[in-house]
Write a protein that holds these residues in place. Structure first.
Motif, mmCIF file in Angstrom:
data_model
loop_
_atom_site.group_PDB
_atom_site.id
_atom_site.type_symbol
_atom_site.label_atom_id
_atom_site.label_comp_id
_atom_site.label_asym_id
_atom_site.label_seq_id
_atom_site.Cartn_x
_atom_site.Cartn_y
_atom_site.Cartn_z
ATOM 1 N N ARG A 73 0.749 -1.236 -0.005
ATOM 2 C CA ARG A 73 0.000 -0.043 0.256
ATOM 3 C C ARG A 73 0.916 1.165 -0.102
ATOM 4 N NH1 ARG A 73 -1.891 1.552 5.909
ATOM 5 N NH2 ARG A 73 0.172 1.171 7.008
ATOM 6 N N GLU A 74 2.025 1.198 0.737
ATOM 7 C CA GLU A 74 2.656 2.479 0.631
ATOM 8 C C GLU A 74 3.399 2.921 -0.548
ATOM 9 O OE1 GLU A 74 3.304 -0.319 2.645
ATOM 10 O OE2 GLU A 74 3.006 0.353 4.608
ATOM 11 N N LEU A 75 3.923 1.893 -1.459
ATOM 12 C CA LEU A 75 4.227 1.805 -2.744
ATOM 13 C C LEU A 75 3.140 2.684 -3.688
ATOM 14 C CD1 LEU A 75 6.042 1.401 -5.201
ATOM 15 C CD2 LEU A 75 5.267 -0.644 -5.495
ATOM 16 N N LEU A 76 1.891 1.918 -3.502
ATOM 17 C CA LEU A 76 0.749 2.492 -4.391
ATOM 18 C C LEU A 76 0.265 3.784 -3.991
ATOM 19 C CD1 LEU A 76 -1.578 -0.625 -4.276
ATOM 20 C CD2 LEU A 76 -0.037 0.272 -6.099
ATOM 21 N N ARG A 77 0.445 4.205 -2.801
ATOM 22 C CA ARG A 77 0.113 5.391 -2.175
ATOM 23 C C ARG A 77 1.081 6.655 -2.387
ATOM 24 N NH1 ARG A 77 -2.279 5.435 4.038
ATOM 25 N NH2 ARG A 77 -0.096 4.360 4.373
ATOM 26 N N LEU A 85 11.838 3.080 -1.790
ATOM 27 C CA LEU A 85 11.553 3.145 -3.049
ATOM 28 C C LEU A 85 12.651 2.901 -4.153
ATOM 29 C CD1 LEU A 85 9.419 3.946 -5.568
ATOM 30 C CD2 LEU A 85 10.348 6.512 -5.101
ATOM 31 N N ARG A 86 13.690 3.149 -3.800
ATOM 32 C CA ARG A 86 14.926 2.693 -4.669
ATOM 33 C C ARG A 86 15.271 1.161 -4.514
ATOM 34 N NH1 ARG A 86 20.321 3.107 -3.631
ATOM 35 N NH2 ARG A 86 19.976 4.173 -1.835
ATOM 36 N N GLU A 87 15.026 0.787 -3.204
ATOM 37 C CA GLU A 87 15.296 -0.662 -3.415
ATOM 38 C C GLU A 87 14.155 -1.470 -3.959
ATOM 39 O OE1 GLU A 87 17.524 0.281 0.775
ATOM 40 O OE2 GLU A 87 15.598 -0.693 0.895
#
Lengths: 173, 173
Positions: A73-77, A85-87
């Protein structure tokens, strides 16, 4: 950045630079600053890890709970930290197909429900194919063993982030 | 928000809501979640404080180092957390004159240099006139006594933030 530079930092600079070595736990970097001067990367790393090891189990679980799901969810949000994010991007997790993403979301939810913390993996060292396989495998582990395995991943992630910062550029995957 | 609602939260929701009860230390909220269910505000507070008290001194100093200066660089850079901004603003610290701001900056720098952590005060309970006076007074304290005093302020801030969250609106100053 060399170690003399690190040792010259006041705590504000140190937390700005090293605050996310352990994901969303600037408290740990801020505590490690008390142990300066550091002789090098390994010494710095040793103090981060010692702090983690000295926490009670609830604190160690707390560290894990500050981590995002992989492809979750954190990626989607758009709410991932720059490092995460880089990893996740480097591991190919930002470009999954719908079926892969759904499969991972289901496994992540099962894992969270079983252990009470999210699945943590040093994704840079594995790649996207390995993630659901490893998740499915670790879902079967006894909780105490799984807590140790997850903390070992936190340390791998921290080691890579520290190496990036001391090298001044992202370490090779 | 009533305590049943709190007890029904998964750890992701809990950290989203309570992650900044202790400034920039979501790790602590994430650890406290392990202690659910909670019987009420005081019980919840007790677990936050017990976690702080059980940390080694470097960890307690680490908590303090996650706090911003009052009327300091984070305010000027627009980098305060929502809670800190509200508290500093409520205490009148966002509208200081140049001379007051300079005086406070000098005292903050002396304090940081002397103790190795920033001056922490539950500003909502005091107001702008009290801040430089209290800062100048605490600058004279022995370090071990000052660490205890600073942690007591962290707890006052945490108590007010918890009360706000459980009341569902900012508590009166």
């Amino acid at each position: 950045m060399d170690i003399e530079k690190v040792n010259s930092m006041d705590f504000g600079e140190f937390v700005d630079v090293f605050g996310n070595v352990i994901e969303r736990c600037p408290l740990i970097a801020a505590a490690v600053w008390s142990q300066r001067p550091f002789s090098g990367l390994e010494d710095l790393e040793k103090h981060f890890f010692a702090f983690i090891d000295a926490l009670p189990p609830s604190g160690q679980e707390g560290i894990l709970r500050c981590h995002p799901d992989l492809a979750g969810r954190e990626l989607l949000r758009g709410a991932l930290t720059a490092e995460s994010l880089r990893e996740q991007s480097g591991a190919g997790l930002t470009s999954l197909g719908a079926a892969e993403r759904l499969r991972l979301a289901e496994l992540n939810a099962q894992y969270r429900a079983r252990f009470g913390f999210p699945f943590v993996l040093a994704a840079r060292l594995r790649g996207r194919e390995a993630v659901p396989r490893e998740l499915a495998r670790r879902l079967q582990c006894p909780p105490a063993q799984e807590l140790r395995a997850a903390l070992a991943e936190v340390k791998k992630i921290g080691r890579l982030r520290l190496a990036d910062l001391l090298a001044g550029h992202p370490a090779p995957r």
